[in-house]
Design a protein around this motif. Structure first.
Motif: not given
Length: 141
Positions: A21-41
């Motif tokens: 679940c943690a992997r699924k939830i954090t990966s849902s942030y990727t499409p929003f963070l990647k264009p900003l050049g950010l990782t979830y951490t």
């Protein structure tokens, strides 16, 4: 198949659904963070700094449940990008203080809708269920 070791069945592990679940939830942030050049951490580091403006590496590690080995390279990279400043304490050189820069604060505006976007993708829980899960997860932490 042997029923001898029930404790070794994946279906009997609390850790696995939490992990998946943690992997699924954090990966849902990727499409929003990647264009900003950010990782979830990096994003959660910013969340702390947007709230507190300045913290020690130790405080940041305690808040985020991350160790220095994870934080140090991440913070060096954020400093190189101009998002934060790192400064050693004059009283104790082992203590490093992290402060957000203007450039780091500017990201806040670009990130303000990310929690709403991600919540809408993970809407399988009611608000009440979400609050209860939050409470239970922090109880485990």
């Amino acid at each position: 198949m042997s029923q001898e070791y029930e404790q070794l069945k994946l279906q009997n592990q609390l850790c696995f659904p939490l992990y998946a679940c943690a992997r699924k939830i954090t990966s849902s942030y990727t499409p929003f963070l990647k264009p900003l050049g950010l990782t979830y951490t990096q994003y959660i580091v910013f969340m702390v700094l947007w709230e507190k403006e300045s913290v020690t590496v130790g405080q940041l590690g305690n808040i985020l449940h991350l160790d220095n080995g994870t934080l140090t390279p991440l913070l060096k990279n954020l400093e190189k990008e101009g998002y934060i400043k790192r400064k050693r304490s004059k009283e104790d050189e082992r203590v490093m203080t992290i402060s957000i820069t203007e450039k780091g604060n500017a990201l806040k505006e670009k990130c303000k809708d990310i929690p709403f976007e991600c919540a809408s993708h993970n809407a399988s829980l009611t608000e009440e269920e979400s609050k209860e899960l939050y409470r239970l997860l922090y109880k485990l932490l």
